[in-house]
Design an enzyme around this catalytic site. Sequence first.
Site, PDB file in Angstrom:
ATOM      1  N   PHE A 619       0.854  -1.184   0.000  1.00 46.24           N
ATOM      2  CA  PHE A 619       0.000   0.000   0.000  1.00 46.24           C
ATOM      3  C   PHE A 619       0.892   1.237   0.000  1.00 46.24           C
ATOM      4  CE2 PHE A 619      -3.701  -1.744   2.803  1.00 46.24           C
ATOM      5  CZ  PHE A 619      -4.468  -2.008   1.686  1.00 46.24           C
ATOM      6  N   GLU A 620       0.459   2.296  -0.620  1.00 45.53           N
ATOM      7  CA  GLU A 620       0.976   3.637  -0.319  1.00 45.53           C
ATOM      8  C   GLU A 620      -0.237   4.437   0.118  1.00 45.53           C
ATOM      9  OE1 GLU A 620       3.902   4.763  -0.034  1.00 45.53           O
ATOM     10  OE2 GLU A 620       5.121   3.217  -0.990  1.00 45.53           O
TER      11      GLU A 620
END
Length: 768
Positions: A619-620
């Site tokens: 994830f970012e």
Amino acid sequence: MAKTGANDQAVAPIAKEETSSIVKLEIPNRKLFDKMQEMGIDLTHSVHEHDGVIEADVVVTPSELATLQILGVKKKETIVTESQWRGNVAERNTSQALEQELASEVDTLKVLRANYFTNQSGDFLYLEVKSSAGETASTALTAKWMEGESEKSATLSRKVDYGEYLYHTILIEVDEIPREVTIESNLGGKATHKLTEWLGDLPDEPNEHYVKDFVDHYMDPNELYERAESLAEEFPELIEIVEMPYKTDGYRRHAQATIGEMTNNAIVLTSKAWGHKGGNDISVQLVDPDKKNANLKVTVKKNVITVQLATNRDKEITTTAAQAVAAINSQAKSLVSATTYRGNDGAGVLSAATAQLTDGLDAPESVSREPQTMKVIRIGKQKNGTKPGVLAYSQEHAREWVTPLVTIETAERLVRNYAHDKPTRQLVNNLDIFLIPTMNPDGANYSFYDYNMQRKNMKNHCGPTQSDPGYQNSWGVDLNRNYTVGSVFDGFIGASTSCTSSTFAGPEEGSEVEMRNMAWLVDEYSNIKFAMNVHSYGGYFMWSPGSYDAERNTLPRPTAGEEAFYWSASSHILNKIQDHRGTVILPGRTGPIPDVLYSAAGNSADYLWYEKGIYAWNFEVGADLYNKSTKRWEAVGFQPEFDEGHEEAMEFSNGLIGLMEVAHNQAKDKANPRTIADPGSGTYKDKVDVSFITSEPATIYYTLDGSRPNFDSPKLMLSGLRESAESIEITETSTLNWFSVDIAGNIENNYNPFGNGKKYNTATFKIK
């Protein structure tokens, strides 16, 4: 006046420490962008390229920015300044103080409504209960009641309007209307109330009873671990706290002082003891004896080091920095070590001065300076290794404050919805879930209390020439560059061997205990099959390969079937993220890491994928927000105001639940994949390109020489970067044999690649 030393390129004033800001830069070409990486410029995860021009958010000091502008980089805007960080810290401290105040005693519960009603669909229970500690999101209320001989329970949802706490509530279907209900708080409050029938209109409440929203401020590692332990005490049948074997270096440093104003007349003192264990009590005095022909003399009395400087017949001080260093190391070596400034030859003459050594750490005493035991929240009804494991880990980079909230929020949701939400119960009953709130507790403490832009851990691997206090914000190892697959030591780019670089990979692969703890975890719990590395910011969703070499040769790409699964699972997870407030992770920011961002040599996801066979994503958290008035996308930063950080935690907790749903679906998958060759057997002129139609994402193994295919046979790969599966070109008469294996391990036609059977697929192509 002392002459310039041979090792001192220029005698100059010692530079003052600078603050850092996040700024958006416009970089005219890829060559200059690569140069910035070589320079050790601290890149965030927000990098976009259009028409050959690269736009990137970076963490820089004013002097670094000035250098970049000389090279041709253009500053577009400042995103986050130190003053904004301090404002966020003040907001967090206020919320934390309120939570501690309210949690210091048992809360009082007031039942506002306790109703039941029957409609055309069934029987329902409705509650409104107010807690005296309800202003904090960590206050959780649970309702318990009897249906016949069975005790039922459900967690109430906290209702807040325009920032004001109103009450906790729940609307839930029951099989049998109870006579009374008991509400219990995790702070110890308790209330029992008889139920009355609701005769009017239905209350204006949502028709769902899934409870969420359990975080209301940024949390340091102490709070994260306390929250985890508290949950484990409250839900002992569902939660186990796993302690990792290797302790961190600790939120601690040796006390230091730099004495002198010029590079060649300064000395650096470093305590032998850690600052909190006596180093901070040491002081030093450089004394001018104010007499002729005095000798250099060092005396030590308790924690005070006195250096009488030598003079000539005119009472002028003659002691150089190098001479003082030698004398101190001879006479005060039990307390300190001394060096000249950054390897300077120390030919400059000293002046009288005093200094107090300090470790420079500003966290309150409640934050331990000792090595930490890293902890994992393990959630599951059967925690015996028989269920598929799902791992989510946060805060490899210390400054990413939102990411621990994602894992804590997810842990709360899983256990507090378990009793009354069937989908949650299915996940907890059928998975083995591992949540790591922080992979970098030491660095996180440093980010909260000392330097908000700290990316790395706190282990100082620099030698004496780079270990003065002026470098204190540059020490540490980038934990997401310290893994043993595709590292800078293997020739891959996107990491540095410079100990002060923001992407320092460590002195060697796997040097850091944080990395070794991760390796231990996935070895100890080999049932872990899926993983999510929670980072920020930029709104990316990525998977392996994560690094490439100078010729842009990546680590091996997944097979076409594996890549198809990554995309398919990602679609489900991203839809869950979108459900919260409509955040869309863009297609251009979804895919293998080097396709959408940049090379990250030695990252953890590559280790999990290539070394352990775990499907691993990144994830970012924190997608850019569109400003309608300016018609521009705006970055959110590592530490947005908490209102924004809260929303990011909510939506990406949705995403983690989505990952668990993917894992659960795979665990239930017992169906064999099916494949069809297109075109099939036949006679063709010159050549034929054969592709495959599959019933689900699956890896295809094949042979063209008529032999039995097995796991050593060629695998169907992608036809190109971000393209579909390749086709097989057949130019001479051949027999194509193949079978497929899906992600759950089911083999087409129950074929045994190790046996002698012929349950593989076959097609014969005659070429005229």
